[in-house]
Design an enzyme around this catalytic site. Structure first.
Site: not given
Length: 856
Positions: A473, A553
């Site tokens: 991220e 994820e």
């Protein structure tokens, strides 16, 4: 096994003067802890330890554990006086002249007032909890700029080196120190390492005091963090002292690559050799493949090569293994490669590398394939802390955690968001767990590439590692800058390991920036808040049909074990599969999407275990997360059984909630059942409440008016009842029951057993709402090293008040203690008691064992 001794080396005329030492941290060999006990150049652990202490002739390659016998004291980030002179005006020129350093780093410093400790050690878990907004994301421990008294730690270790060690090369290796470690040796500054996750080493050869005492000192600064979760503080992984000949196999110098053919497999090896001497050496490498029965199944010798003084060379060889036993999730078969280096026809070094023979492939149409067969990755993301011990896990706890995940039918593990400890990968190799191995810093800066290189070089021989992750991220992930950075990182990975793909865990910007660089597109959630998961994935698939994909994820469902109503004041979240943050999804929302789409390689749910820090959706009094499918102790939550049902093939039937709802008589209670059977019928006190068909990847539920007694689920397959499960209204707590996960452990000073406590009623049924205070007492050659209960809002100390006594409250009927053996065999008795109810005890047998070779 051939013996390579110092005498052989001296006869060959290869002994050399000490080499040059740089002030920059170098790299650490990626040999597993347990592996080393039976590797190198033969000889028992006792011989290796005795030889190191006495100076007698021993194996040339020695890798000695340096975990025992340290001294520890907190320093101070603001006050040089309290920080043992670090930063004081008097010592401002500590780096100006080698050998003029700090008294604390020298042999004459009096550390008798310091604590005696063994490694691994995490001082953060020892600190009290504190309610402060800056701390809550990191587990509410007082670390940081506002807490100078508790953010610096000093470690000292004094040991002898025999005069005979003047010939070999000697280095100290740190598997992980959190963080910003400054290392001194014999009052000389060696260098520092910034990252709390990257391994590092220093050459000690030039600075050693042969035939006398040597002082190793480490100053650890945990003021700053690298993540947004609990990270611990201190030397929380192993430390090693390694001794090799001047002509030796380089650190991480052995690479094993395999190719599978019909009826055989080729094992290709590359061995990097260093000649740290003043003379040229002719050398060759003998590579022997050893099967599980200890027999050599294949061997090959490299060509001879001349290595100049202070030079390097890489020697190649290839062997054929007939009828190889492939490594897989179901059958994790392992081999050992014994590498023997010969210089001028005399053995000078020997090492062993554990590896597996298997093929991997991420395909855009069929997903992940292992040994040519499609395998859906059913994984979890995990941080590295555990109840009772923080980040300083004994090796056995790594296996314990992987065993719990395997019991859930999980086959994948993402090391979010950092390089793992080597022992975790060893456990995944042995137990059959597919690993996404992730670096901490996504950057093409010297530091970022250094961390990445250390990760790949250390871990590339592990068969469990199937994909590298270069970040998580990252703000630059969808930008041209992100693409350029990832290109540089990918180029480095390809140089070091061309056999595995790379990915990055992207939570937005799919198809942009680094998406065009990585081999496998990583999906974090739906790619943005408010987006539909299935729609987002299908849209990407339509635009990029030839791009392999994986759910890096997923999920982020929040729940608290044994809790069935949200309680903001206490910080608890219902254990039904209904709660998640805005960006996330429930288990029943994400898994069907991945299950139905063959092109998806699978996914990694956030998270397998609860972890300290990042409490969601509540803050204080919460001090740990609710994301885990298991709690911080490893006790399963209800969602554990959803995944077990739909990830595995064995029949599953799990009924919840508990049936202790005093004061709610006549009120409706949501009753759920996770199962993979055809249908489930529910009964209340013998009366059927109806049968419901089980939809794939789902659950069944009823609303039941509470009446004390029994609810029972009967699961059917093919028209026949095959499983039943029930919940009964229990009585009050009457006694304690103890369960040791292992009743026999090695008396080696390291091995542990996890002892769980159940609070039960007079009929032996666990009381699901019990919160009794439990006192542990230990007698015998062992020690209590940690306690826990899985309560995300519990502020009881994790560390025992003494090695033989601890306290912990039960949370919804359960708590646990971690018991570690000492180095003396014998009976370890653990007693548990609680006011007003019957106590109990359990015996763990500490069995005689040879401790790993260690520095005396």
């Amino acid at each position: 096994m051939s013996r390579c001794t110092r005498r052989h080396l001296l006869k060959a005329g290869l002994a050399a003067s000490a080499g040059v030492v740089t002030a920059k941290a170098d790299f650490l060999p990626g040999i597993s802890a347990r592996q080393e006990q039976s590797t190198s150049a033969g000889g028992t652990a006792e011989q290796a330890t005795t030889g190191a202490a006495s100076g007698e002739e021993t194996s040339l390659r020695e890798r000695l554990l340096l975990d025992f016998g340290w001294r520890f004291h907190l320093g101070n980030a603001d006050d040089p006086v309290k920080d043992f002179g670090w930063g004081a005006r008097l010592h401002g020129a500590a780096f100006a002249k080698t050998g003029v350093s700090l008294p604390v780093a020298g042999p004459d410093f009096d550390d008798s007032g310091w604590r005696s400790i063994d490694l691994p050690h995490d001082w953060a878990v020892e600190l009290p909890f504190e309610n402060a907004p800056k701390l809550i994301e990191h587990g509410a421990k007082p670390l940081g700029r506002d807490y100078p008294d508790t953010s610096i730690g000093w470690y000292r270790r004094v040991f002898d080196l025999p005069t005979s060690d003047a010939a070999p090369r000697i280095s100290v290796e740190f598997d992980g120190v959190f963080r910003n470690a400054i290392v001194f040796f014999n009052d000389i500054y060696l260098g520092e390492n910034l990252s709390g996750y990257a391994p590092f080493r220093f050459d000690l050869t030039d600075f050693a005091n042969y035939g006398g005492k040597n002082t190793l000192v480490v100053r650890v600064d945990a003021t700053l963090s690298e993540g947004w979760f609990y990270e611990g503080a201190g030397i929380y992984r192993h430390v090693w002292l390694t001794k090799t000949n001047p002509l030796h196999i380089a650190h991480w110098g052995t690479v094993v690559r395999t190719e599978v053919h019909e009826g055989s497999a080729s094992v290709k090896t590359q061995t990097e050799v260093e000649n740290e001497s003043d003379k040229e050496a002719m050398c060759s490498v003998l590579s022997e493949v050893i099967g599980s029965d200890g027999r050599v199944v294949a061997s090959a010798r490299s060509n001879s090569a001349a290595i100049p003084a202070w030079g390097k060379a890489t020697l190649d060889s290839q062997a054929a293994v007939p009828q190889p036993a492939l490594w897989s999730v179901e059958s994790p078969n392992l081999y050992r490669l014994r590498t023997t280096l010969e210089g001028n026809e005399v053995p000078t070094d020997q090492d062993e590398t554990v590896f597996g023979i298997r093929t991997i492939d991420f395909d855009a149409q069929t997903g992940f394939r292992l040994n040519g067969r499609p395998v859906k990755i059913k994984g979890t993301c995990n941080h590295q802390d555990h109840a009772g011990v923080g980040a300083a896990l004994p090796d056995r706890l790594q296996s314990y955690r992987i065993e719990r995940l395997k019991d859930m039918e999980s086959n994948g593990y993402r090391t979010s968001h950092n390089p793992p400890t080597p022992e975790l990968l060893d456990a995944c190799d042995r137990l059959g767990m597919l690993v996404m191995d992730e670096t901490r810093m996504m950057s093409s800066s010297p530091e970022g590439l250094s961390q990445l290189e250390r990760l790949v070089r250390r871990d590339r021989n592990h068969p469990c590692v199937v994909i590298w992750s270069i970040g998580n991220e990252e703000p630059i992930q969808g930008t041209p800058c992100g693409a350029r950075v990832s290109e540089s990182m990918k180029r480095l990975v390809r140089e070091l390991d061309p056999t595995r793909p790379i990915t990055e865990a992207m939570n937005y910007g799919w198809g942009q920036g680094l998406s065009k660089v990585v081999d496998v597109q990583g999906f974090n959630y739906a790619g943005g808040r408010g987006r539909d998961l299935a729609q987002s994935i299908d849209e990407f698939r339509q635009k990029f049909p030839n791009q392999p994909t994986v759910g890096t994820e997923t999920a982020s469902t929040v729940s608290t074990r044994g809790i069935y109503e949200n309680d903001k004041v206490k910080g608890y979240v219902s254990a039904y599969d209904i709660n998640h943050p805005p960006w996330a999804s429930t288990a029943e929302e994400w898994w069907p999407v991945y299950d139905e789409r063959k092109f998806l390689s699978g996914g990694f749910a956030w998270t397998g275990f609860d972890y300290r820090g990042e409490p969601t959706p509540y803050g204080w009094p919460c001090i740990s997360s609710h994301f885990g499918i298991l709690d911080t102790c490893g006790f399963p939550k209800d969602l554990f059984f959803y995944y077990r049902a739909w990830w595995g093939s064995k029949p599953v039937l799990h009924l919840f909630p508990h049936w202790n709802w005093s004061g709610k008589e006549g009120q409706e209670i949501d009753v759920w059942c996770f199962s993979n059977l055809d249908s489930v019928e529910l009964f209340l006190n013998g009366t059927s409440l109806g049968t419901k068909e089980m939809k794939r990847d789902s659950h069944v539920e009823w609303k039941v008016k509470y009446a004390p007694g029994v609810i029972e689920a009967r699961g059917s397959k093919g028209g026949h009842v095959v499983l039943t499960d029930k919940r009964e209204t229990t009585g009050s707590p009457a006694r304690l029951v103890l369960h040791a996960d292992r009743e026999k452990i090695a008396a080696d000073g390291e091995d542990v057993s996890v002892v769980s406590v159940e609070v039960v009623d007079a009929q032996g049924r666990m009381v699901p709402v019990a919160s009794n205070q439990v006192t542990f007492k230990l007698a015998g050659p062992g020690r209590l090293i940690g306690v826990g209960n899985g309560d995300p809002s519990c502020h009881d100390p994790d560390k025992p008040a003494a090695p033989d006594q601890a306290q912990r409250s039960a949370f919804n009927g359960l708590c646990m203690a971690v018991v570690q053996a000492l180095k003396q065999p014998g009976e370890i008795r653990i007693e548990a008691s609680s006011p007003g109810i019957e106590g109990t005890s359990v015996v763990i047998q500490g069995q005689g064992a040879s401790p790993r070779p260690a520095v005396a």
